[in-house]
Scaffold this active site. Structure first.
Site, PDB file in Angstrom:
ATOM      1  N   LYS A 285       5.397   3.345  11.948  1.00 27.94           N
ATOM      2  CA  LYS A 285       5.363   1.890  12.085  1.00 27.94           C
ATOM      3  C   LYS A 285       6.585   1.277  11.409  1.00 27.94           C
ATOM      4  O   LYS A 285       7.152   1.878  10.493  1.00 27.94           O
ATOM      5  CB  LYS A 285       4.103   1.337  11.399  1.00 27.94           C
ATOM      6  N   ARG A 359      -8.634   6.497  17.463  1.00 32.77           N
ATOM      7  CA  ARG A 359      -9.478   7.092  18.509  1.00 32.77           C
ATOM      8  C   ARG A 359      -9.579   8.602  18.341  1.00 32.77           C
ATOM      9  O   ARG A 359     -10.577   9.213  18.720  1.00 32.77           O
ATOM     10  CB  ARG A 359      -8.949   6.686  19.891  1.00 32.77           C
TER      11      ARG A 359
END
Ligand code: BES
Ligand code: MN
Ligand code: ZN
Length: 501
Positions: A285, A359
């Site tokens: 990020k 996920r």
């Protein structure tokens, strides 16, 4: 904190440091405000005619009104009377409790729960009063060092009710206090720095809760056990970090006589994303605001907070919390874009972006949940930036193919002033997750990012009713008031109280 009911008929004779009364927009007085105004020779109307207009999230304080025993009357803005609802009531109670806490008062009395409003009962309004009081008492000081401040703490709030309603109000107050403690636990865990709140710390917290509440049992599975369970997807994320993963199972079993097996309701399972820091991994990020990725375990925190509340309330329903916890860091052992891993379900996953790690940890927890033959599974996750784009920090995203489950959760969210908004889960979106090299890819491209994340999870949930809450926009606030919100503990606790009745 202590919560009680105050049934004195003559409001103006209540001796307290602060008495809260509600005022609607344009200075329309609530019944209790009207009583005080009459006792105080029009002191309230004098103010509502001029400076205080009753806008929501505002308040005004009147001191030493002749004829009124309370030291202060706190006028709390309720907004427009025709829009007054559970959310408006919840914020009004919070305005009052926060005022008391900030003013250094140790006690106060609120009349706000006596104001009727749609979709609420006295019980749920009392619940809101006590949860607001408890939440106003939250202080983060674990790592403040020398900046720590000590001062008087709010200790007691009473709510004013008619004599015949005291029992119903008291039940709501106990529920609200349990809820508030659950919310505060979730906030604390969220706010703790990621070098303190590690996966093992979350595991220890679960074990502590199990010590504190006899209905709770905690189990923390370690890497070896997770390998034996073939949780290849979860473990692939955990592998990038030195911090060992923790897979937490926290069970609430109602005490007392167990109902005969055939009458026993199947458990409700809550699955919380527990990424204690999300750097993105190899798909790293940008640096700006990366500190906020310590909040990537807020789903896990909400599960622990909710189970704390459920246990304190001794809810008559089995509830099981499952938390896959690890860090998402880049390293020589971290996932790489293009890696294919095998999940516990047997489905293979092509990892096209290592930052879509939530996920990857949740799918194995969702498969693990099958063993409990649950009545419903709800996962809670700070899953996608796309959900923040879609819904901002007002609504959590709700996904479910089960209309009954979705409606129950939406209703609970409204009643708890912790709203969610349903987003679609059409099969057509599954297309985006097609992979040439595995059963499924872990990202579906920029369009409908919150939906494709939910679609990914749905592939692991075919054996039970399931709902997914994306709390990326609602679990914490950034900026100057940076801090965890404790959401969606209120929604979950309201839902579970309904399911236990
Ligand atoms: N934890 C983040 C989601 C997130 C981002 C929450 C910003 C709150 C604020 C999650 O693990 C993530 O990184 N998701 C990616 C998914 C993408 C790579 C498909 C995202 O939303 O950018
Ligand atoms: Mn991520
Ligand atoms: Zn994440």
């Amino acid at each position: 904190m202590e919560f009680s009911t105050q049934t004195t008929a003559s409001l103006h004779q209540i001796k307290t440091a602060a008495l809260a009364v509600g005022v609607f927009t344009d200075g329309v007085l609530s019944p209790a405000a009207d009583v005080i105004d009459r006792a105080g020779a029009g002191a309230l109307r004098a103010v509502t005619k001029t400076e205080f207009k009753g806008k929501s999230n505002t308040h005004a304080v009147l001191r030493d009104i002749p004829g009124v025993s309370a030291a202060r009357i706190v006028l709390v803005g309720l907004g427009k009377q025709e829009n007054y609802n559970a959310t408006a009531h919840g914020s009004a109670e919070l305005v009052f409790a926060q005022y008391c806490a900030a003013a250094g008062l140790t006690e106060g009395v609120s009349t706000l729960a006596s104001i009727e409003c749609p979709d609420t009962t006295l019980r749920t309004r009392a619940r809101a009063a006590a949860s607001a009081g408890t939440r106003a008492g939250y202080h983060y000081d674990a790592t403040l060092g020398k900046s720590r401040e000590a001062g008087p703490r709010l200790r007691k709030i009473a709510i004013w009710t008619a004599r015949g309603q005291a029992a119903e109000a008291q039940q709501g107050l106990s529920e609200g206090q349990a809820l508030g403690e659950g919310i505060n636990l979730a906030r604390m865990l969220g706010d703790l720095p990621p070098n303190v709140c590690t996966p093992s710390y979350l595991g220890k917290t679960a074990k502590q809760l199990a010590k504190q509440f006899t209905t709770l049992k905690a189990e923390v599975l370690e890497r070896k056990q997770l390998e034996a369970l073939n949780m290849g997807s979860f473990l692939s994320v955990a592998r990038g970090s030195y911090e060992p993963p923790a897979f937490i199972v926290l069970k609430h079993t109602p005490a007392g006589r167990r109902p005969a097996a055939k009458d026993r309701k199947a458990p409700i399972v809550l699955v919380g994303k527990g990424i204690t820091f999300d750097s993105g991994g190899i798909s790293i990020k940008p640096a700006a605001n990366m500190d906020e990725m310590k909040y990537d375990m807020c789903g896990a925190a909400s599960v622990l907070g909710t189970l704390r509340a459920v246990a304190q309330l001794e809810l008559n329903r089995e509830v099981i919390g499952i938390i896959p916890a690890c860090e998402n860091l880049p390293s020589g052992r971290a996932n790489k874009p293009g890696d294919v891993v095998t999940s516990m379900s047997g489905l293979t996953i092509e990892i096209l972006n290592t930052d879509a790690e939530g996920r990857l940890v949740l799918c194995d927890a969702l498969t693990y949940a099958e063993r409990f033959k649950p009545a419903a599974v709800i996962d809670i996750a700070t899953l996608t930036g796309a959900c923040v784009v879609a819904l901002g920090n007002v609504n959590s995203g709700l996904f479910s193919k089960d209309d009954d489950l979705a409606d129950s959760l939406l209703r609970a969210g409204r009643a708890a002033a912790d709203p969610a908004w349903r987003l679609p889960l059409d099969d057509a979106y599954q297309e985006q997750l097609r992979s040439n090299f595995a059963d499924i890819a872990n990202i579906g491209g920029p369009p409908a990012g919150a939906v494709t994340a939910a679609c990914f999870l749905s592939r692991f949930t075919s054996s039970y009713p399931w709902a997914h809450l994306d709390i990326a926009g609602t679990a914490w606030r950034g900026g100057k008031e940076k801090g965890a919100s404790g959401r969606p503990v209120p929604l979950l606790v309201h839902y579970l109280i309904e399911q236990a009745n």
